[in-house]
Design an enzyme around this catalytic site. Structure first.
Site, PDB file in Angstrom:
ATOM      1  N   ASP A  63       0.841  -1.190   0.000  1.00 59.91           N
ATOM      2  CA  ASP A  63       0.000   0.000   0.000  1.00 59.91           C
ATOM      3  C   ASP A  63       0.880   1.246   0.000  1.00 59.91           C
ATOM      4  O   ASP A  63       1.610   1.510   0.969  1.00 59.91           O
ATOM      5  CB  ASP A  63      -0.909  -0.006   1.232  1.00 59.91           C
ATOM      6  CG  ASP A  63      -1.982   1.081   1.169  1.00 59.91           C
ATOM      7  OD1 ASP A  63      -1.896   1.933   0.269  1.00 59.91           O
ATOM      8  OD2 ASP A  63      -2.885   1.054   2.015  1.00 59.91           O
ATOM      9  N   ASP A  69       2.501  -2.935   7.579  1.00 63.63           N
ATOM     10  CA  ASP A  69       2.134  -3.581   8.839  1.00 63.63           C
ATOM     11  C   ASP A  69       2.754  -4.971   8.810  1.00 63.63           C
ATOM     12  O   ASP A  69       2.126  -5.923   8.343  1.00 63.63           O
ATOM     13  CB  ASP A  69       0.621  -3.661   8.992  1.00 63.63           C
ATOM     14  CG  ASP A  69      -0.058  -2.305   8.843  1.00 63.63           C
ATOM     15  OD1 ASP A  69       0.532  -1.310   9.317  1.00 63.63           O
ATOM     16  OD2 ASP A  69      -1.140  -2.235   8.239  1.00 63.63           O
ATOM     17  N   ASP A 119       3.020  -8.373   4.784  1.00 61.31           N
ATOM     18  CA  ASP A 119       2.365  -7.103   5.064  1.00 61.31           C
ATOM     19  C   ASP A 119       0.903  -7.402   5.365  1.00 61.31           C
ATOM     20  O   ASP A 119       0.175  -7.921   4.521  1.00 61.31           O
ATOM     21  CB  ASP A 119       2.495  -6.179   3.850  1.00 61.31           C
ATOM     22  CG  ASP A 119       1.934  -4.783   4.120  1.00 61.31           C
ATOM     23  OD1 ASP A 119       1.517  -4.518   5.267  1.00 61.31           O
ATOM     24  OD2 ASP A 119       1.907  -3.970   3.173  1.00 61.31           O
ATOM     25  N   ASP A 121      -2.958  -7.267   5.795  1.00 60.46           N
ATOM     26  CA  ASP A 121      -3.986  -6.617   4.998  1.00 60.46           C
ATOM     27  C   ASP A 121      -5.343  -7.065   5.503  1.00 60.46           C
ATOM     28  O   ASP A 121      -5.478  -8.129   6.115  1.00 60.46           O
ATOM     29  CB  ASP A 121      -3.820  -6.976   3.522  1.00 60.46           C
ATOM     30  CG  ASP A 121      -4.520  -5.989   2.609  1.00 60.46           C
ATOM     31  OD1 ASP A 121      -5.256  -5.137   3.125  1.00 60.46           O
ATOM     32  OD2 ASP A 121      -4.342  -6.087   1.387  1.00 60.46           O
ATOM     33  N   ASP A 126      -0.179  -9.725   2.146  1.00 65.03           N
ATOM     34  CA  ASP A 126       0.756  -9.706   1.024  1.00 65.03           C
ATOM     35  C   ASP A 126       2.114 -10.243   1.462  1.00 65.03           C
ATOM     36  O   ASP A 126       2.655  -9.813   2.484  1.00 65.03           O
ATOM     37  CB  ASP A 126       0.927  -8.281   0.498  1.00 65.03           C
ATOM     38  CG  ASP A 126      -0.370  -7.701  -0.034  1.00 65.03           C
ATOM     39  OD1 ASP A 126      -0.953  -8.328  -0.920  1.00 65.03           O
ATOM     40  OD2 ASP A 126      -0.793  -6.638   0.457  1.00 65.03           O
ATOM     41  N   SER A 393       3.235 -42.327 -23.986  1.00 64.68           N
ATOM     42  CA  SER A 393       1.989 -41.945 -24.653  1.00 64.68           C
ATOM     43  C   SER A 393       1.483 -43.044 -25.587  1.00 64.68           C
ATOM     44  O   SER A 393       1.236 -44.167 -25.159  1.00 64.68           O
ATOM     45  CB  SER A 393       2.210 -40.628 -25.407  1.00 64.68           C
ATOM     46  OG  SER A 393       0.991 -40.105 -25.870  1.00 64.68           O
ATOM     47  N   ASP A 678       1.363 -37.492 -19.064  1.00 62.69           N
ATOM     48  CA  ASP A 678       2.106 -38.036 -20.200  1.00 62.69           C
ATOM     49  C   ASP A 678       3.596 -37.675 -20.100  1.00 62.69           C
ATOM     50  O   ASP A 678       3.950 -36.518 -19.892  1.00 62.69           O
ATOM     51  CB  ASP A 678       1.495 -37.435 -21.473  1.00 62.69           C
ATOM     52  CG  ASP A 678       1.985 -38.088 -22.743  1.00 62.69           C
ATOM     53  OD1 ASP A 678       3.131 -38.550 -22.770  1.00 62.69           O
ATOM     54  OD2 ASP A 678       1.211 -38.122 -23.715  1.00 62.69           O
TER      55      ASP A 678
END
Length: 859
Positions: A63, A69, A119, A121, A126, A393, A678
């Site tokens: 932010d 924070d 951080d 939120d 974040d 395959s 595969d």
């Protein structure tokens, strides 16, 4: 001199000295990048680790209108099943915590601590940066302070202090194969016998953090309040000091919204308690009254058991069934080789070269072509010189249908081909009839009822079942043990790869081999019985046995080309991935500033910094890199740990940039599920499975059925081998051959007998258009028209997505591949002769060496 010194030692000292010598020899092998053949028991101490998160500096949050924070989350999954975190420091670019966290770690495992700066939120926290730190960098008895530079430009940093000391807890014994570590597993079975003051609507939650079962809930009515009788079971790692958490809740209805009743519910916490599993006596059932609150008591019966024998094979040796096969097959190969090379005497077992035949992917084109190649080998009477038959395959579809006949290689292949021809040339419209869709639904419901994970690859397997047989096929992979019990056919190896949902197969893919006896990862040295595939394992123990699935469900995994993500589809179409996606991915950077330690300890991982791409990155990666249709399966390596020296084993490439091998906390044993797809998502031919040293392959007949890149599988395999120090011949192809390849190429390293000889067959219509048989020209117009076709054109009938061929198209493709083998008989025999000479030379040198050693000891 050494022998004289040993002769003076007391008798009881000799075993100890021998053990030390063998241990040092084993350590030396690990340092050279090899691996022990089987598992062993080792005793390692515990350590107490203290991590003090001190402070961070110059932190810029997401932010821009306010300061960050911040808090720090700590994850050490080898010591604690749950993450720890510091308190949140609000509105500060220089947060200071000074919080200490304590762990008990085991000295046998690779302990990697992840420190993530976040951080806070309101909606979603974040992640600003993560530091991935190898605890092996720490010296016991010494305090180490590290300043991790998160962003040198802005001088962002995280300061952490570590202290490591040896624990007073006695050392414990573990099982390891040099890559994986098995800790002791403890199980607790119990029953909630009765409860006091419990009411209707009460919910009892039982959980053991880090356990396989995680949590179980018991909800009951008024009539059950006094006598619940509800059983439970948990399996957990004893070294994690697990505990059973019991929580009592009550659900209240606070409204009367009929349209959204869930919104009316409110959960009320009534009480809880915790029982350390270590406090329970082993092998003895006890009864306990657990006070959850002042008014609520639950009576429980519990019994603790410790699991001993492993249900998973830990080791790199071949399975017992494969070893037994090889002993019988050598006799068959020796006789066939004598006739093919017109030898005077039959080679000894040690002189017999090991030959592997590989088929690439390519859908129905690969299946049909592989039949033609094998028919050519049968016409040359060379099928009996083949030890291994492996495919990816579409080639696996050919192999799996062949092995429905226990004696297929000794019967005329035209019989099997006629059945496949009928299937390939038949309409597939009825596959989607109401009756067939009803059958698929019933099968998938039954599969889920048996406890298997059901996904799109299972539906695809049922479609393939109809495409290949036009009816139900009850065959299972383990049924093919009958096909190799006498060494009568080559040993089949089916290939798949384990991938991650949001990582390209070119960046991370672990080869998984499927054989009649075992399924497993040779990278980790972890295998289970084929009959147990789909069952649930934890810490090497079978938790829930499931019925072995039909082979069609495995065919759905082996040929799951639809599991490609959008980035891979774009890459195949344009030659490169979606370039702008790379700017959104996480940035991984080595921030190690203690390089001297790196040279002292080759098993140490460098400290890495991970800068997350953010919400936009996650959004685009979910769209462009996710595999929504990957075959999710139970992970039979779950609950095992990486050995402290795993980075010294050559199958791992932790030095390679941001490769997942450098992040053991993210590797397969730490995951709940496998995502098997595969093998073509890695290398479109199963070279990695036959190049394992235990198989000791001398000659590889490589059949490539893709027309866009005739040598790509060789170049990718060469790169794979260089990264892992696996012997492989140098692949040099001229620009002219890249554009216009010939029928056959032979690659070998004359100076290195450990390097396999590779005979490679691209899918080309080279001389076949002029010759109906080797040396026999096409003369009539009909003969010429039958060979007048181009493989790789836009409207080709042999497109990978085309599952239905016209009869003439099938016959042409089959005959083309048969002819290409017949026309290169000399190349094949030349490779076999060179391999036989190498084997004889190796046996002679070994005999001379042993003779000199014996003479020296006698002297």
């Amino acid at each position: 001199m050494f022998r004289a010194a040993v002769s003076r030692l007391p008798g009881r000292a000799l075993p100890a000295l021998a053990a030390v010598f063998l241990w040092k020899k084993e350590k030396g092998r690990e340092r050279r990048g090899t691996r022990p053949r089987s598992w062993r028991k080792e005793i390692h101490p515990y350590y107490n680790l203290s991590v003090t998160v001190l402070r961070a500096q110059n932190i810029h949050g997401v932010d821009v209108l306010s300061e960050a924070d911040c808090y720090v989350q700590l994850q050490l999954p080898t010591a604690s099943p749950l993450p720890n975190r510091t308190k949140v420091i609000y509105n500060s670019s220089d947060p200071e915590w000074n919080e200490t966290f304590h762990y008990r770690i085991h000295g046998a495992v690779k302990n990697i601590l992840e420190l993530t700066l976040c951080d806070r939120d309101l909606m979603l926290d974040d992640k600003l940066a993560s530091v991935v730190f190898d605890v092996g960098n720490l010296k016991p008895g010494k305090t180490t302070r590290r300043v991790f530079k998160l962003n040198p430009k802005d001088k962002e940093a995280l300061e952490v202090e570590f202290y490591l000391e040896e624990s007073e807890d006695p050392p414990t014994e573990i099982i390891t194969n040099g890559v994986l570590v098995v800790h002791p597993c403890v199980s607790v079975e119990g029953r909630i016998k009765k409860g006091e003051n419990l009411e209707k609507g009460n919910l009892v939650k039982l959980s053991v953090p880090g356990s396989y079962e995680k949590q179980t809930c018991v909800s009951f009515t008024q009539s059950q309040a006094q006598e619940l009788g509800t059983p439970f079971v948990f399996h957990a790692d004893r070294d994690m000091n697990p505990h059973i958490d019991v929580c009592l809740q009550k659900t209240l209805h606070v409204g009367q919204d009929d349209l959204a009743p869930e919104l009316d519910k409110k959960t009320l916490h009534l009480g809880n308690c915790s029982v350390p599993i270590s406090s329970l006596p082993s092998g003895q059932e006890i009864e306990m009254n657990l006070p959850l609150s002042k008014n609520h008591i639950i009576n429980m019966k519990m019994k603790k058991e410790s699991s001993q024998e492993l249900d998973l094979r830990l080791g790199f040796e071949l399975s017992y069934g494969e070893k037994e096969f090889l002993e019988k097959r050598k006799k068959v190969v020796a006789q066939s080789l004598t006739e093919a090379l017109d030898l005077i005497t039959v080679p000894n077992a040690d002189e017999v070269p090991v030959v592997a035949v590989l088929g690439s992917g390519g859908g129905t084109r690969a299946m049909t072509s592989f039949y033609g190649s094998l028919l050519g080998l049968q016409d040359l009477q060379l099928l009996d010189i083949v030890t291994y038959l492996s495919g990816v395959s579409g080639s696996t579809w050919c192999i799996s249908t062949l092995y429905e006949d226990p004696n297929w290689s000794h019967e005329d292949l035209q019989h099997s081909i006629s059945k496949v021809r009928k299937s390939v040339t038949s309409s597939k419209a009825l596959a989607f009839s109401a009756e067939r869709i009803r059958y698929w639904s019933q099968e998938l419901v039954a599969l889920e009822r048996d406890g298997h994970k059901v996904n799109f690859s299972d539906l695809w397997g049922l479609m393939l079942e109809y495409f290949l047989h036009q009816k139900d096929n009850p065959a299972k992979l383990s049924d093919q043990q009958e096909c190799v019990c006498r060494g009568q056919n080559p040993y089949p190896i089916y290939a798949g790869v384990n991938v991650r949902l949001n990582i390209s197969g070119g960046d991370f893919a672990e080869w998984c081999e499927f054989t009649p006896h075992e399924i497993g990862f040779r990278k980790y040295g972890a295998f289970i019985r084929t009959e147990d595939f789909g069952s649930e394992f934890f810490m090497g123990h079978l938790i829930h046995r499931r019925k072995e699935p039909k082979i069609c469900y495995l065919q759905g995994v082996w040929g799951s080309a639809f599991a490609a993500n959008l980035d891979e589809i774009w890459s195949r179409a344009s030659g490169t991935g979606i370039r702008w996606l790379s700017s959104l991915t996480d940035v991984i950077r080595v921030i190690d500033d203690c390089r001297r330690l790196h040279f002292r300890d080759p098993f140490r991982l460098q400290t890495r910094l991970v800068m997350p791409g953010g919400i936009v990155s996650d959004l685009f990666n979910d769209v462009f890199k996710s595999r929504f249709t990957a075959g999710e399966r139970y992970n039979f390596t779950r609950g095992l740990y990486l050995y402290k020296h795993y980075v010294g084993v050559r199958e791992f490439v932790p030095w390679k940039g941001n490769h997942l091998d450098a992040f053991p906390n993210l590797l397969t044993p730490m995951e709940e599920n496998l995502y098997l797809v595969d093998g073509g998502f890695s290398i479109n031919s199963p070279f990695p499975l036959v190049l394992q040293p235990e198989r000791d392959v001398d000659v590889i007949l490589s059949f490539n059925y893709s027309w866009n890149a005739p040598f790509e599988v060789l170049h990718l395999t060469a790169k794979y081998c260089r990264e892992r120090d696996i012997p492989f011949p140098n692949i040099t192809v001229s620009e002219e051959d890249e554009k216009q390849p010939k029928e056959c190429y032979l690659f070998m390293d004359a100076d290195n007998p450990r390097t396999p000889i590779v005979v490679h067959f691209p899918l080309v219509n080279d001389t076949f258009c002029a010759y109906k048989a080797p040396g026999v020209l096409r003369e009539t117009e009909e003969e010429k028209s039958n060979a007048d076709f181009v493989l790789g054109v836009k409207d080709s009938p042999y497109r990978t997505k085309n599952f239905t061929y016209e009869p003439n198209d099938f016959d042409q493709l089959l005959e083309l591949n048969r002819y290409n083998v017949l026309n290169n008989q000399k190349q094949i025999l030349s490779a076999l002769k060179a391999a036989l000479d190498r084997r004889k030379s190796k046996v002679t040198k070994s005999w001379m060496k042993n003779k000199k050693k014996h003479e020296a000891l006698s002297f």
